[in-house]
Enzyme design. Structure first.
Site, PDB file in Angstrom:
ATOM      1  CE  LYS A 105      -3.982   1.711   2.565  1.00  0.00           C
ATOM      2  NZ  LYS A 105      -4.816   1.514   3.740  1.00  0.00           N
ATOM      3  CB  VAL A 136      -4.541  -3.235   0.497  1.00  0.00           C
ATOM      4  CG1 VAL A 136      -3.357  -2.818  -0.356  1.00  0.00           C
ATOM      5  CG2 VAL A 136      -4.117  -3.401   1.953  1.00  0.00           C
ATOM      6  CG  ASP A 139      -7.828   2.427   1.702  1.00  0.00           C
ATOM      7  OD1 ASP A 139      -9.020   2.715   1.533  1.00  0.00           O
ATOM      8  OD2 ASP A 139      -7.324   2.277   2.837  1.00  0.00           O
ATOM      9  CE  LYS A 172     -11.441   7.648   7.183  1.00  0.00           C
ATOM     10  NZ  LYS A 172     -10.785   7.971   8.456  1.00  0.00           N
ATOM     11  CE  LYS A 181      -3.185   1.132   8.424  1.00  0.00           C
ATOM     12  NZ  LYS A 181      -3.590   0.305   7.320  1.00  0.00           N
ATOM     13  CB  THR A 202     -11.918 -17.469  -1.991  1.00  0.00           C
ATOM     14  OG1 THR A 202     -12.384 -16.163  -2.366  1.00  0.00           O
ATOM     15  CG2 THR A 202     -12.547 -18.508  -2.901  1.00  0.00           C
ATOM     16  CD  GLU A 214     -12.232  -1.867  11.446  1.00  0.00           C
ATOM     17  OE1 GLU A 214     -12.950  -1.130  12.155  1.00  0.00           O
ATOM     18  OE2 GLU A 214     -11.081  -1.541  11.072  1.00  0.00           O
TER      19      GLU A 214
HETATM   20  N1  LIG Z   1     -10.677   3.622   3.526  1.00  0.00           N
HETATM   21  C1  LIG Z   1     -11.205   3.245   4.654  1.00  0.00           C
HETATM   22  O1  LIG Z   1     -12.139   3.859   5.165  1.00  0.00           O
HETATM   23  C2  LIG Z   1     -10.669   2.025   5.348  1.00  0.00           C
HETATM   24  C3  LIG Z   1     -11.389   1.473   6.397  1.00  0.00           C
HETATM   25  C4  LIG Z   1     -10.903   0.307   6.999  1.00  0.00           C
HETATM   26  C5  LIG Z   1      -9.731  -0.260   6.557  1.00  0.00           C
HETATM   27  N2  LIG Z   1      -9.063   0.327   5.524  1.00  0.00           N
HETATM   28  C6  LIG Z   1      -7.814  -0.264   5.050  1.00  0.00           C
HETATM   29  O2  LIG Z   1      -8.091  -1.558   4.552  1.00  0.00           O
HETATM   30  C7  LIG Z   1      -6.914  -2.332   4.629  1.00  0.00           C
HETATM   31  C8  LIG Z   1      -7.259  -3.700   5.144  1.00  0.00           C
HETATM   32  O3  LIG Z   1      -8.137  -4.291   4.228  1.00  0.00           O
HETATM   33  P1  LIG Z   1      -8.251  -5.872   4.100  1.00  0.00           P
HETATM   34  O4  LIG Z   1      -8.336  -6.449   5.439  1.00  0.00           O
HETATM   35  O5  LIG Z   1      -9.331  -6.127   3.140  1.00  0.00           O
HETATM   36  O6  LIG Z   1      -6.817  -6.308   3.550  1.00  0.00           O
HETATM   37  P2  LIG Z   1      -6.244  -6.590   2.079  1.00  0.00           P
HETATM   38  O7  LIG Z   1      -6.799  -5.689   1.086  1.00  0.00           O
HETATM   39  O8  LIG Z   1      -4.778  -6.647   2.246  1.00  0.00           O
HETATM   40  O9  LIG Z   1      -6.776  -8.051   1.749  1.00  0.00           O
HETATM   41  C9  LIG Z   1      -6.356  -9.120   2.534  1.00  0.00           C
HETATM   42  C10 LIG Z   1      -5.829 -10.288   1.706  1.00  0.00           C
HETATM   43  O10 LIG Z   1      -6.937 -10.962   1.140  1.00  0.00           O
HETATM   44  C11 LIG Z   1      -6.724 -11.151  -0.274  1.00  0.00           C
HETATM   45  N3  LIG Z   1      -8.063 -11.190  -0.836  1.00  0.00           N
HETATM   46  C12 LIG Z   1      -8.888 -10.149  -1.129  1.00  0.00           C
HETATM   47  N4  LIG Z   1     -10.085 -10.604  -1.502  1.00  0.00           N
HETATM   48  C13 LIG Z   1     -10.028 -11.966  -1.466  1.00  0.00           C
HETATM   49  C14 LIG Z   1     -10.951 -13.001  -1.737  1.00  0.00           C
HETATM   50  N5  LIG Z   1     -12.232 -12.737  -2.064  1.00  0.00           N
HETATM   51  N6  LIG Z   1     -10.539 -14.275  -1.620  1.00  0.00           N
HETATM   52  C15 LIG Z   1      -9.274 -14.554  -1.233  1.00  0.00           C
HETATM   53  N7  LIG Z   1      -8.352 -13.629  -0.949  1.00  0.00           N
HETATM   54  C16 LIG Z   1      -8.738 -12.337  -1.052  1.00  0.00           C
HETATM   55  C17 LIG Z   1      -5.821 -10.026  -0.666  1.00  0.00           C
HETATM   56  O11 LIG Z   1      -5.073 -10.337  -1.800  1.00  0.00           O
HETATM   57  C18 LIG Z   1      -4.938  -9.895   0.557  1.00  0.00           C
HETATM   58  O12 LIG Z   1      -3.901 -10.848   0.485  1.00  0.00           O
HETATM   59  C19 LIG Z   1      -5.946  -1.567   5.526  1.00  0.00           C
HETATM   60  O13 LIG Z   1      -4.926  -1.023   4.741  1.00  0.00           O
HETATM   61  C20 LIG Z   1      -6.798  -0.471   6.117  1.00  0.00           C
HETATM   62  O14 LIG Z   1      -6.054   0.695   6.383  1.00  0.00           O
HETATM   63  C21 LIG Z   1      -9.505   1.441   4.919  1.00  0.00           C
HETATM   64 ZN   LIG Z   2     -10.233   0.184  10.717  1.00  0.00          ZN
END
Ligand SMILES: NC(=O)c1ccc[n+]([C@@H]2O[C@H](COP(=O)([O-])OP(=O)(O)OC[C@H]3O[C@@H](n4cnc5c(N)ncnc54)[C@H](O)[C@@H]3O)[C@@H](O)[C@H]2O)c1
Ligand SMILES: [Zn+2]
Length: 407
Positions: A105, A136, A139, A172, A181, A202, A214
């Site tokens: 990211k 990720v 964002d 955001k 972060k 998956t 969350e």
């Molecule tokens: N913008 C906002 O308001 C906001 C709010 C909360 C969190 N975030 C951000 O979100 C991020 C965390 O997001 P996350 O937990 O989704 O992590 P991520 O995007 O890293 O996804 C987690 C893992 O799951 C994999 N993946 C995604 N979809 C999949 C699927 N359907 N099947 C199998 N694998 C899959 C991805 O390749 C990755 O390895 C943090 O960077 C955080 O700061 C942003």
């Molecule tokens: Zn959060």
């Protein structure tokens, strides 16, 4: 104690508030309305489901283009389904694969997405960017969309639990910078967020727990009924049950989403810095990037929430029984409540950073009973140390009870 339940807007609010220096002077005021939809859609990639095609701007029987920016893992798992769907709906998709995961990211990734927009020659308003992936990728793509020509329309298709109940439904965007972060980012609403729980089939079970953190947050700060529902579902929420989206899971997801949107909508640009959704997000940003091996976002939030539960308890806002219930709920969903990196020094440092983020005040949301918050502005290092100690003792006792039960 210096605490408040009232939100204090920051910044200038009316023309009358604007400074009027002597001499010629112009005030400019404008409002930009924001409207976007969040839809829960089962079978998003079913060929007879026009929702995604319409969201991309097509579905009228004529060929059209979009830029698909997709998480690498999701691409591997669902490429054929997307390709078949796009072919069926005559969508000519430029395909840009982006690495998910927190380490990816960073700014260059967002710039690469803008380069893909450039290569495609995307029309400024008529053609859409479609972001598919976890928080990720959403964002990164949101940030790229907000930068490219100062803003091009985009659609979000969140594919993780955090994406579906949090990262994918607000406005955001951001990337990590330095050790911070989301230090660079923007507020940039998508046109639409399309949530299909089927994608959750998956995800790794650890990522299911990550998203549950969350959801537990929303329960703790505003929804006691959701909290009880979660207590009743401990042990039954898995990627498969999430994807199956039976009545209980459906209620959990919809309560989490509507609770989050209720909190975000009146304060989209965070003019008010006392935000209950910041619960668990005071100390966690410093922890998340420092833990080695790294913690997932929701895991760091869980460790932060445990400290906040202890702080609330020590301030007399949360009974011993409710503190215990909340900590047990976190542990029940496979989330950590402590971490060796979380020392008094780190807590103090993290709080100092949060104070900058929150315009000079701590504004730390603490539970006042389950389902309600109060904001603290006078937490002291000694109090943080006591909270750490409380969580340490609670964890030791819980582990002791487990060992005892296993004998
Ligand atoms: N913008 C906002 O308001 C906001 C709010 C909360 C969190 N975030 C951000 O979100 C991020 C965390 O997001 P996350 O937990 O989704 O992590 P991520 O995007 O890293 O996804 C987690 C893992 O799951 C994999 N993946 C995604 N979809 C999949 C699927 N359907 N099947 C199998 N694998 C899959 C991805 O390749 C990755 O390895 C943090 O960077 C955080 O700061 C942003
Ligand atoms: Zn959060």
């Amino acid at each position: 104690m210096s605490e408040t339940t009232m939100s204090r807007p920051v910044g200038l609010n009316s023309v009358a508030d604007l400074p009027k220096p002597p001499g010629l002077h112009w005030n400019v005021r404008a409002h930009q309305p924001v409207a976007y939809g969040v839809s829960m859609v089962r079978g998003l990639l079913d060929l007879d489901n026009p929702t995604l095609a319409r969201a991309c701007g097509g579905g009228q029987g004529t060929p059209f283009r979009c830029l698909l920016v997709i998480d690498a893992t999701v691409d591997t798992l669902y490429r054929d389904r997307f390709a078949d769907y796009f072919e069926h709906w005559q969508i000519e998709a430029s395909w840009q694969v982006v690495q998910g995961d927190e380490e990816a990211k960073y700014l260059e990734q967002a710039v690469r997405v803008t380069e893909a927009m450039s290569r495609m020659g995307i029309l400024r308003r008529a053609e859409k960017v479609v972001a598919v992936g976890g928080g990720v990728v959403l964002d990164i793509v949101g940030f790229a969309a907000s930068m490219y020509r100062r803003g091009v329309p985009y659609v979000r298709v969140p594919t993780t639990l955090i994406g579906q109940i949090d990262a994918g439904i607000g406005v955001k965007t951001g990337i990590n910078y330095g050790h911070h972060k989301n230090r660079l980012g923007s507020y940039f609403a998508p046109e639409l967020a399309l949530i299909d729980p089927e994608f959750l089939r998956t995800i790794d079970p650890r990522h299911a727990a990550n998203g549950m953190a969350e959801i537990i947050k929303m329960a703790l700060v505003k929804d006691a009924a959701l909290f009880e529902l979660l207590e009743a579902t401990v042990g039954t929420i898995t990627p498969e049950t999430l994807a199956g989206c039976g009545s209980t899971v459906s209620e959990v997801l919809s309560r989490a989403i509507s609770g989050m949107l209720d909190e975000l909508e009146p304060n989209l640009w965070e003019q008010v810095l006392e935000r209950s959704v910041d619960y668990g997000h005071t100390f966690s940003p410093s922890l998340e990037l420092r833990a080695d091996p790294p913690l997932l976002h929701g895991e760091a939030v869980a460790v932060d929430m445990a400290i906040c539960l202890a702080l609330a308890h020590l301030r007399g806002h949360l009974s011993q029984a409710d503190t215990d219930r909340a900590l047990r709920l976190l542990v029940g969903f496979g989330l950590p409540v402590s971490h060796p990196v979380f020392t008094e020094d780190l807590l103090v440092e993290a709080l100092a950073d949060a104070v900058k983020h929150r315009d000079g005040y701590q504004r730390v949301p603490l539970t006042r009973g389950i389902g309600s918050v109060v904001f603290a502005n006078d937490l002291t290092p000694a109090e943080l140390a006591r909270a750490l100690e409380f969580v340490g003792s609670w964890t030791a006792a819980a582990e002791g009870a487990l060992v005892g039960a296993a004998k």
